[in-house]
Design an enzyme around this catalytic site. Structure first.
Site, PDB file in Angstrom:
ATOM      1  N   HIS A  90      21.293  10.800 -19.872  1.00 40.41           N
ATOM      2  CA  HIS A  90      20.358   9.845 -20.074  1.00 40.41           C
ATOM      3  C   HIS A  90      20.228   8.602 -19.135  1.00 40.41           C
ATOM      4  CE1 HIS A  90      17.187   7.692 -22.676  1.00 40.41           C
ATOM      5  NE2 HIS A  90      18.026   6.537 -22.419  1.00 40.41           N
ATOM      6  N   SER A  91      18.941   8.512 -18.546  1.00 33.99           N
ATOM      7  CA  SER A  91      18.620   7.336 -17.925  1.00 33.99           C
ATOM      8  C   SER A  91      19.323   7.495 -16.407  1.00 33.99           C
ATOM      9  CB  SER A  91      18.709   5.876 -18.439  1.00 33.99           C
ATOM     10  OG  SER A  91      18.193   5.060 -17.758  1.00 33.99           O
ATOM     11  N   MET A  92      20.266   6.542 -16.210  1.00 30.02           N
ATOM     12  CA  MET A  92      21.262   6.742 -14.804  1.00 30.02           C
ATOM     13  C   MET A  92      22.016   7.922 -15.150  1.00 30.02           C
ATOM     14  SD  MET A  92      24.150   4.249 -13.446  1.00 30.02           S
ATOM     15  CE  MET A  92      25.441   4.811 -14.473  1.00 30.02           C
TER      16      MET A  92
END
Length: 248
Positions: A90-92
Protein backbone atom coordinates in the site's frame (compact mmCIF):
# COMPACT_ATOMS: atom_id res chain seq x y z
CA UNK A 1 18.14 -14.32 11.76
CA UNK A 2 18.12 -11.74 8.97
CA UNK A 3 14.83 -13.06 7.60
CA UNK A 4 13.38 -13.02 11.12
CA UNK A 5 14.22 -9.33 11.40
CA UNK A 6 12.50 -8.46 8.12
CA UNK A 7 9.45 -10.76 8.09
CA UNK A 8 6.70 -11.17 10.67
CA UNK A 9 4.63 -14.38 10.66
CA UNK A 10 1.68 -13.50 12.87
CA UNK A 11 -0.08 -16.82 12.17
CA UNK A 12 1.73 -20.04 11.40
CA UNK A 13 0.61 -21.72 8.18
CA UNK A 14 2.93 -24.67 7.53
CA UNK A 15 0.57 -26.27 5.01
CA UNK A 16 -0.22 -23.05 3.15
CA UNK A 17 -0.71 -23.37 -0.59
CA UNK A 18 0.65 -19.90 -1.32
CA UNK A 19 2.58 -17.04 0.25
CA UNK A 20 1.65 -13.33 0.35
CA UNK A 21 4.30 -10.75 1.23
CA UNK A 22 2.80 -7.48 2.54
CA UNK A 23 4.72 -4.19 2.47
CA UNK A 24 3.67 -1.19 4.60
CA UNK A 25 3.03 2.44 3.70
CA UNK A 26 5.26 5.39 4.68
CA UNK A 27 5.60 5.43 8.45
CA UNK A 28 3.86 2.07 8.65
CA UNK A 29 4.95 -1.16 10.27
CA UNK A 30 4.39 -4.89 9.93
CA UNK A 31 1.53 -4.92 12.45
CA UNK A 32 -0.69 -3.04 9.98
CA UNK A 33 -1.20 -6.37 8.20
CA UNK A 34 -2.08 -8.49 11.24
CA UNK A 35 -5.77 -8.63 10.16
CA UNK A 36 -4.75 -9.82 6.68
CA UNK A 37 -2.66 -12.61 8.16
CA UNK A 38 -5.48 -13.66 10.48
CA UNK A 39 -8.02 -13.73 7.64
CA UNK A 40 -5.91 -15.70 5.14
CA UNK A 41 -4.29 -18.27 7.44
CA UNK A 42 -3.87 -21.21 7.23
CA UNK A 43 -4.37 -21.41 3.43
CA UNK A 44 -2.03 -18.50 2.70
CA UNK A 45 1.15 -17.76 4.64
CA UNK A 46 1.35 -14.00 5.13
CA UNK A 47 4.78 -12.46 5.63
CA UNK A 48 4.49 -8.88 6.81
CA UNK A 49 7.61 -6.83 6.22
CA UNK A 50 9.14 -4.82 9.05
CA UNK A 51 11.31 -2.04 7.63
CA UNK A 52 14.35 -0.97 9.70
CA UNK A 53 13.98 2.01 12.00
CA UNK A 54 10.56 1.28 13.51
CA UNK A 55 9.02 -0.66 16.39
CA UNK A 56 11.36 -3.51 17.38
CA UNK A 57 13.85 -2.38 14.70
CA UNK A 58 13.86 1.26 15.80
CA UNK A 59 17.58 1.23 16.68
CA UNK A 60 18.58 0.07 13.20
CA UNK A 61 19.49 2.64 10.52
CA UNK A 62 16.89 3.48 7.90
CA UNK A 63 17.18 2.25 4.35
CA UNK A 64 17.03 5.55 2.44
CA UNK A 65 15.72 4.39 -0.96
CA UNK A 66 12.96 2.26 -2.44
CA UNK A 67 15.57 0.37 -4.42
CA UNK A 68 17.62 -0.39 -1.32
CA UNK A 69 14.60 -1.85 0.46
CA UNK A 70 13.77 -3.93 -2.63
CA UNK A 71 17.32 -5.31 -2.81
CA UNK A 72 17.17 -6.53 0.79
CA UNK A 73 13.69 -8.04 0.57
CA UNK A 74 14.19 -9.75 -2.80
CA UNK A 75 17.41 -11.38 -1.59
CA UNK A 76 15.61 -12.86 1.41
CA UNK A 77 12.65 -14.10 -0.64
CA UNK A 78 15.00 -16.05 -2.92
CA UNK A 79 15.93 -18.16 0.09
CA UNK A 80 12.38 -19.36 0.79
CA UNK A 81 10.69 -22.47 -0.55
CA UNK A 82 8.99 -22.39 -3.94
CA UNK A 83 5.35 -22.03 -2.94
CA UNK A 84 3.47 -19.60 -5.23
CA UNK A 85 4.39 -16.08 -4.16
CA UNK A 86 2.50 -12.79 -4.47
CA UNK A 87 3.23 -9.32 -3.16
CA UNK A 88 0.91 -6.66 -1.79
CA UNK A 89 1.91 -3.10 -0.99
CA UNK A 90 0.00 0.00 0.00
CA UNK A 91 1.24 3.48 -0.96
CA UNK A 92 5.05 3.43 -0.50
CA UNK A 93 4.73 -0.33 -0.06
CA UNK A 94 3.36 -0.60 -3.59
CA UNK A 95 6.53 0.93 -5.00
CA UNK A 96 8.74 -1.36 -2.94
CA UNK A 97 6.63 -4.38 -3.96
CA UNK A 98 6.99 -3.38 -7.61
CA UNK A 99 10.77 -3.13 -7.36
CA UNK A 100 10.94 -6.46 -5.50
CA UNK A 101 8.89 -8.02 -8.29
CA UNK A 102 11.29 -6.65 -10.90
CA UNK A 103 14.21 -8.25 -9.09
CA UNK A 104 12.48 -11.60 -8.66
CA UNK A 105 11.58 -11.70 -12.33
CA UNK A 106 15.26 -11.26 -13.12
CA UNK A 107 16.38 -13.94 -10.67
CA UNK A 108 13.40 -15.97 -9.30
CA UNK A 109 11.16 -16.99 -7.90
CA UNK A 110 8.92 -14.86 -10.14
CA UNK A 111 5.70 -13.82 -8.35
CA UNK A 112 2.34 -15.06 -9.59
CA UNK A 113 0.73 -11.67 -8.89
CA UNK A 114 1.51 -8.13 -7.76
CA UNK A 115 -1.23 -6.34 -5.79
CA UNK A 116 -0.76 -2.58 -5.46
CA UNK A 117 -2.90 -0.17 -3.47
CA UNK A 118 -3.18 3.59 -3.10
CA UNK A 119 -0.24 4.43 -5.33
CA UNK A 120 0.21 6.06 -8.70
CA UNK A 121 1.91 4.10 -11.47
CA UNK A 122 5.72 4.06 -11.14
CA UNK A 123 6.31 6.77 -13.75
CA UNK A 124 3.58 9.17 -12.55
CA UNK A 125 5.28 11.83 -10.43
CA UNK A 126 4.09 14.79 -8.39
CA UNK A 127 6.27 17.57 -7.01
CA UNK A 128 5.13 17.06 -3.41
CA UNK A 129 8.45 17.37 -1.49
CA UNK A 130 6.85 16.40 1.81
CA UNK A 131 10.24 15.24 3.09
CA UNK A 132 11.61 18.81 2.83
CA UNK A 133 8.82 20.34 4.95
CA UNK A 134 9.04 21.35 8.58
CA UNK A 135 8.02 18.84 11.23
CA UNK A 136 4.59 20.45 11.37
CA UNK A 137 4.33 20.21 7.59
CA UNK A 138 5.11 16.49 7.57
CA UNK A 139 2.55 15.83 10.30
CA UNK A 140 -0.04 17.93 8.47
CA UNK A 141 0.34 15.68 5.43
CA UNK A 142 -0.07 12.55 7.54
CA UNK A 143 -3.20 13.99 9.14
CA UNK A 144 -4.56 14.88 5.70
CA UNK A 145 -4.22 11.27 4.60
CA UNK A 146 -5.50 9.89 7.95
CA UNK A 147 -2.64 7.42 8.09
CA UNK A 148 -2.04 7.80 11.80
CA UNK A 149 -4.59 8.17 14.59
CA UNK A 150 -4.97 11.81 15.64
CA UNK A 151 -4.58 11.00 19.34
CA UNK A 152 -1.17 9.45 18.67
CA UNK A 153 -0.04 12.59 16.84
CA UNK A 154 -0.96 14.55 19.95
CA UNK A 155 1.49 12.51 22.05
CA UNK A 156 4.79 14.39 21.99
CA UNK A 157 6.91 11.32 22.67
CA UNK A 158 5.23 9.33 19.88
CA UNK A 159 5.63 12.28 17.48
CA UNK A 160 9.37 12.44 18.16
CA UNK A 161 9.64 8.73 17.43
CA UNK A 162 7.72 8.69 14.15
CA UNK A 163 8.92 11.92 12.53
CA UNK A 164 12.33 10.56 11.43
CA UNK A 165 10.62 7.45 10.03
CA UNK A 166 8.07 9.51 8.10
CA UNK A 167 10.68 11.88 6.70
CA UNK A 168 12.90 9.00 5.55
CA UNK A 169 10.00 7.18 3.90
CA UNK A 170 8.69 10.27 2.12
CA UNK A 171 12.21 11.01 0.88
CA UNK A 172 12.54 7.46 -0.47
CA UNK A 173 9.27 7.67 -2.40
CA UNK A 174 9.62 11.26 -3.61
CA UNK A 175 13.15 10.76 -4.98
CA UNK A 176 12.33 7.45 -6.71
CA UNK A 177 12.49 7.50 -10.50
CA UNK A 178 11.34 4.66 -12.69
CA UNK A 179 13.84 3.31 -15.22
CA UNK A 180 12.55 3.85 -18.76
CA UNK A 181 11.43 0.95 -20.91
CA UNK A 182 10.92 -1.52 -18.05
CA UNK A 183 7.77 -3.67 -17.91
CA UNK A 184 6.81 -6.62 -15.74
CA UNK A 185 5.59 -10.00 -16.93
CA UNK A 186 3.71 -10.46 -13.64
CA UNK A 187 -0.05 -9.78 -13.58
CA UNK A 188 -0.94 -6.60 -11.65
CA UNK A 189 -4.10 -5.84 -9.69
CA UNK A 190 -4.40 -2.20 -8.58
CA UNK A 191 -6.77 -1.10 -5.81
CA UNK A 192 -7.54 2.59 -5.40
CA UNK A 193 -9.75 4.92 -3.41
CA UNK A 194 -11.90 7.05 -5.68
CA UNK A 195 -11.34 10.11 -3.45
CA UNK A 196 -7.63 9.54 -2.78
CA UNK A 197 -5.93 12.99 -2.87
CA UNK A 198 -2.50 11.59 -3.77
CA UNK A 199 -3.44 8.91 -6.32
CA UNK A 200 -6.23 9.63 -8.80
CA UNK A 201 -8.03 6.76 -10.49
CA UNK A 202 -6.37 7.68 -13.80
CA UNK A 203 -2.91 7.72 -12.23
CA UNK A 204 -3.50 4.29 -10.69
CA UNK A 205 -4.98 2.93 -13.94
CA UNK A 206 -1.64 3.75 -15.58
CA UNK A 207 -0.16 0.67 -13.87
CA UNK A 208 -1.55 -1.16 -16.91
CA UNK A 209 1.34 0.31 -18.91
CA UNK A 210 3.87 -1.44 -16.67
CA UNK A 211 3.04 -5.08 -17.24
CA UNK A 212 2.51 -7.49 -20.11
CA UNK A 213 0.99 -10.05 -17.75
CA UNK A 214 -2.53 -8.66 -17.48
CA UNK A 215 -4.02 -5.84 -15.42
CA UNK A 216 -7.13 -5.27 -13.33
CA UNK A 217 -8.23 -2.02 -11.70
CA UNK A 218 -10.42 -2.16 -8.58
CA UNK A 219 -11.71 1.32 -7.62
CA UNK A 220 -13.38 1.55 -4.21
CA UNK A 221 -15.05 4.44 -2.37
CA UNK A 222 -12.78 6.29 0.03
CA UNK A 223 -9.60 8.26 0.47
CA UNK A 224 -5.98 7.19 0.77
CA UNK A 225 -6.66 4.57 3.44
CA UNK A 226 -9.77 3.22 1.73
CA UNK A 227 -8.44 -0.33 2.25
CA UNK A 228 -9.31 -0.33 5.96
CA UNK A 229 -12.99 0.04 4.99
CA UNK A 230 -12.87 -2.50 2.17
CA UNK A 231 -10.64 -5.22 3.55
CA UNK A 232 -13.19 -7.86 2.56
CA UNK A 233 -12.91 -6.91 -1.12
CA UNK A 234 -9.11 -6.97 -1.05
CA UNK A 235 -9.06 -10.32 0.72
CA UNK A 236 -11.52 -11.93 -1.69
CA UNK A 237 -9.59 -10.64 -4.67
CA UNK A 238 -6.19 -11.77 -3.42
CA UNK A 239 -7.41 -15.15 -2.19
CA UNK A 240 -9.16 -15.71 -5.48
CA UNK A 241 -5.93 -15.12 -7.39
CA UNK A 242 -3.82 -17.23 -5.05
CA UNK A 243 -6.22 -20.07 -4.27
CA UNK A 244 -8.89 -19.91 -6.94
CA UNK A 245 -11.62 -19.40 -4.35
CA UNK A 246 -13.05 -17.00 -1.81
CA UNK A 247 -11.75 -17.56 1.75
CA UNK A 248 -14.28 -18.96 4.24
Amino acid sequence: MTADRWFRRFHEAPAAKARLVCLPHAGGSASFYFPVSRALAPDVEVLSVQYPGRQDRRKEPFVPTVEGLADEIAALLRGLDERPLALFGHSMGAMVAYEVTRRLEDSGPAPVALFVSGRRAPDRYRDDRVHTRSDDGVLAEVRRLSGTEADLLGDEEVVRMILPVLRNDYRAVETYRHPPGVRLATPVVAFTGTEDPVASVDEVAAWAEHTTGGFDLVPLPGGHFFLTRHQDVLLRTMAGRLLGRVPA
